[in-house]
Enzyme design. Sequence first.
Site, PDB file in Angstrom:
ATOM      1  N   LYS A 301       0.863  -1.169   0.000  1.00  0.00           N
ATOM      2  CA  LYS A 301       0.000   0.000   0.000  1.00  0.00           C
ATOM      3  C   LYS A 301       0.906   1.228   0.000  1.00  0.00           C
ATOM      4  O   LYS A 301       1.781   1.339   0.862  1.00  0.00           O
ATOM      5  CB  LYS A 301      -0.858  -0.025   1.270  1.00  0.00           C
ATOM      6  CG  LYS A 301      -2.279   0.361   1.040  1.00  0.00           C
ATOM      7  CD  LYS A 301      -3.160  -0.006   2.206  1.00  0.00           C
ATOM      8  CE  LYS A 301      -4.519   0.616   1.976  1.00  0.00           C
ATOM      9  NZ  LYS A 301      -5.560   0.090   2.823  1.00  0.00           N
ATOM     10  N   GLU A 388     -19.873  -5.292   9.785  1.00  0.00           N
ATOM     11  CA  GLU A 388     -20.853  -4.508  10.536  1.00  0.00           C
ATOM     12  C   GLU A 388     -21.942  -5.379  11.140  1.00  0.00           C
ATOM     13  O   GLU A 388     -22.392  -5.141  12.272  1.00  0.00           O
ATOM     14  CB  GLU A 388     -21.482  -3.431   9.634  1.00  0.00           C
ATOM     15  CG  GLU A 388     -20.564  -2.261   9.301  1.00  0.00           C
ATOM     16  CD  GLU A 388     -19.526  -2.553   8.229  1.00  0.00           C
ATOM     17  OE1 GLU A 388     -19.612  -3.639   7.600  1.00  0.00           O
ATOM     18  OE2 GLU A 388     -18.629  -1.729   8.012  1.00  0.00           O
ATOM     19  N   ARG A 416     -25.760  -1.802   6.381  1.00  0.00           N
ATOM     20  CA  ARG A 416     -25.434  -3.208   6.160  1.00  0.00           C
ATOM     21  C   ARG A 416     -25.992  -4.093   7.281  1.00  0.00           C
ATOM     22  O   ARG A 416     -26.295  -5.262   7.084  1.00  0.00           O
ATOM     23  CB  ARG A 416     -23.899  -3.299   6.073  1.00  0.00           C
ATOM     24  CG  ARG A 416     -23.269  -4.640   5.918  1.00  0.00           C
ATOM     25  CD  ARG A 416     -23.592  -5.314   4.609  1.00  0.00           C
ATOM     26  NE  ARG A 416     -23.107  -4.645   3.424  1.00  0.00           N
ATOM     27  CZ  ARG A 416     -21.868  -4.730   2.939  1.00  0.00           C
ATOM     28  NH1 ARG A 416     -20.951  -5.425   3.559  1.00  0.00           N
ATOM     29  NH2 ARG A 416     -21.551  -4.118   1.820  1.00  0.00           N
TER      30      ARG A 416
END
Length: 662
Positions: A301, A388, A416
């Site tokens: 990253k 979630e 969600r």
Amino acid sequence: MSGILEKVDQPKYVKQLSLEQLRQLGEEIRYELITVLAKNGGHLGPNLGVVELTLALHRVFETPRDKFVWDVSHQVYVHKLLTGRKDRFHTIRTTDGLNGFALRTESPHDSYGAGHAGTALSAALGMAAARDKKGTNENVVCIFGDAALTNGVSFEALNNIAHTTKKFIGILNDNEWSIAKNVGAIANYLSKLITHPSYNKLAKDFQGFLRRLPKGELALKLAHKAEEGFKGAINDVGLSKTGNAADSDGRGGFGSPVLFEEMGIRYLGPIDGHDLPLLISTLEFAKTCDHPIVIHILTQKGKGFDAALKSPEKFHGTGPYDIRTGDSPPAKAGSPPNYQDVMGQTLVKLCQKDNTLVGITAAMPSGTGLKHLEKAMPDRYYDVGIAEEHAVIFAAGMATMGFHPVVAIYSTFLQRAYDCIHHDVCLQDLPVIFCMDRAGLSANDGPTHHGLFDISYLRCLPNVIAMAPKDEDEMQDMMFTATHENHPTFIRYPRGAAEGVPIKDQPKVLEIGKAEVVQNFSNTGKRKVALFGLGNLNSMARKAAAQLLDEGYDCAVINPRFTKPLDAGAHEFFGKAADLVVTLEDHALAGGYGSAVLELFSEKGVTTPLVRIGWPDQFIEHASTQDELRKRHGITVENILARVKAQFGESTSRVAQLVQLT
Ligand SMILES: Cc1ncc(C[n+]2csc(CCOP(=O)(O)OP(=O)(O)O)c2C)c(N)n1
């Protein structure tokens, strides 16, 4: 922009370049990403990590015929640069500019839109199933991150792939990071795969494939790789996954691709996700496979930008920065704190006095401010990964055991977990506290990230106590109040800077369902306007009231505090006393706070006209700033004044123009 990138307008050009040119193009793309995002902000780290992958994908496949499905799709900037959008790239995340995510309406090369994690595998499988039904042969390639793999939906899809299709290409882009460091058993499992001592023996047929390639520039380089097998294929990535294999499995074994293979999905890798020839050949191989395959690639990253490599979390999604140092512009002296930090610091304060409190985040310690708790009281902090639904049910479980879990999730991502809120928390009336950040706009991100629906989706559920603070001090009071409740409580607050009011040392308990009268009528015989300003729009209500007073109106300003239960008394009283009621909310008008007031008025026989200010029944686009969107959609003091005057028959052409906005 210069050199090769200038000439690459469509994916077909990527196919014409030599390996050296491709590498140079990669460098130019990195430069473009770093310079544009220094001004616009955005997902720099994830995109720097997929430069070679995206080049390889466009080299091997042919969009829009072939389909790329990106999980979250925050890493599609390189794809945008290569698919006819490079001339507009400098507009990314700004008003009327490119969106920061994949958008079907933006380009035929964006086959699927996203912004929320964990959807890519299911969507890609749906496309593959549709292709098989139609009898066509396009490739569907799904690119998903190691953190997206912690999401339950991803596993639901994996479970279903081999039963559904024979042709499916998944690319697991593993950089060890979610936004923060990836956590949990899946992250450990991926680690074990990488430290597996025999991974280089896993790809015999792939080595054969490489050896059969026609001799060419790429093939020569690849032949070398083939001779080596996969040995060293990940050496250049430099991730920390270099641990002693014996240590890497606490149960005395090694990681193996069994997780994928047992689900009927061929596993290939791990390979260096920055090695262009290797990536290209691996994808070419995947294209020939007549069984579902997942290619595990390792990437860094932030590759190519030191500051991003050093601070992967900051550069996951960053605001503007100095290109030389990576530093963000310093905050102006005396500027108010962010709501997320007030929330995190308040939680630490409350946890210190109340042993039943714990904090739960779904992979967002910084964004929600829970990093403060993680640092101060790590034993009271849970990061459950991008999960979630699990976060909410996990909280429900803790609540049954006498705890008071504080679940901090952005309003949009909490969608969600709606069934879990309904079935696990509300139905059982459990005292879970929900802190919903980004309730309102997330301007640069756009419709996937705006939190404009939570009042509607919560107020229909029994047992809910839902609040919205007008400032950071009241937010502290609301959090404190929630800790005294034995029911589900929800606190919504916006992204970014709070109001800048002092925060009391000792929070106070608010009376449930009681509004605050900020300013009463003066009863001077003038036309009376009652302004009910919810949450962060209370300050706009106060400003509008000040101007209306100047223009000869008598105004009351009410801070409703609660969207459920509504303060029936205050709404009825001011509703009946006023000649006009105005409700203001940073939320969709459909089913929102103003709708709740209308329902109450209907029940109580209040017939006073009501003007509702809020977001219209459409998905709100992205823009450079929240103010621009508010202006465009009529959520301004100016429009409130115009609407009020129009109600009293004082419409001017300017007023008429403004009224049309809503
Ligand atoms: C449902 C949902 N929860 C949380 C987020 C916030 N979020 C955006 S990207 C991300 C991390 C993604 O990590 P990974 O899939 O590994 O991709 P990477 O950025 O590392 O390439 C998170 C948590 C989200 N977009 N959707």
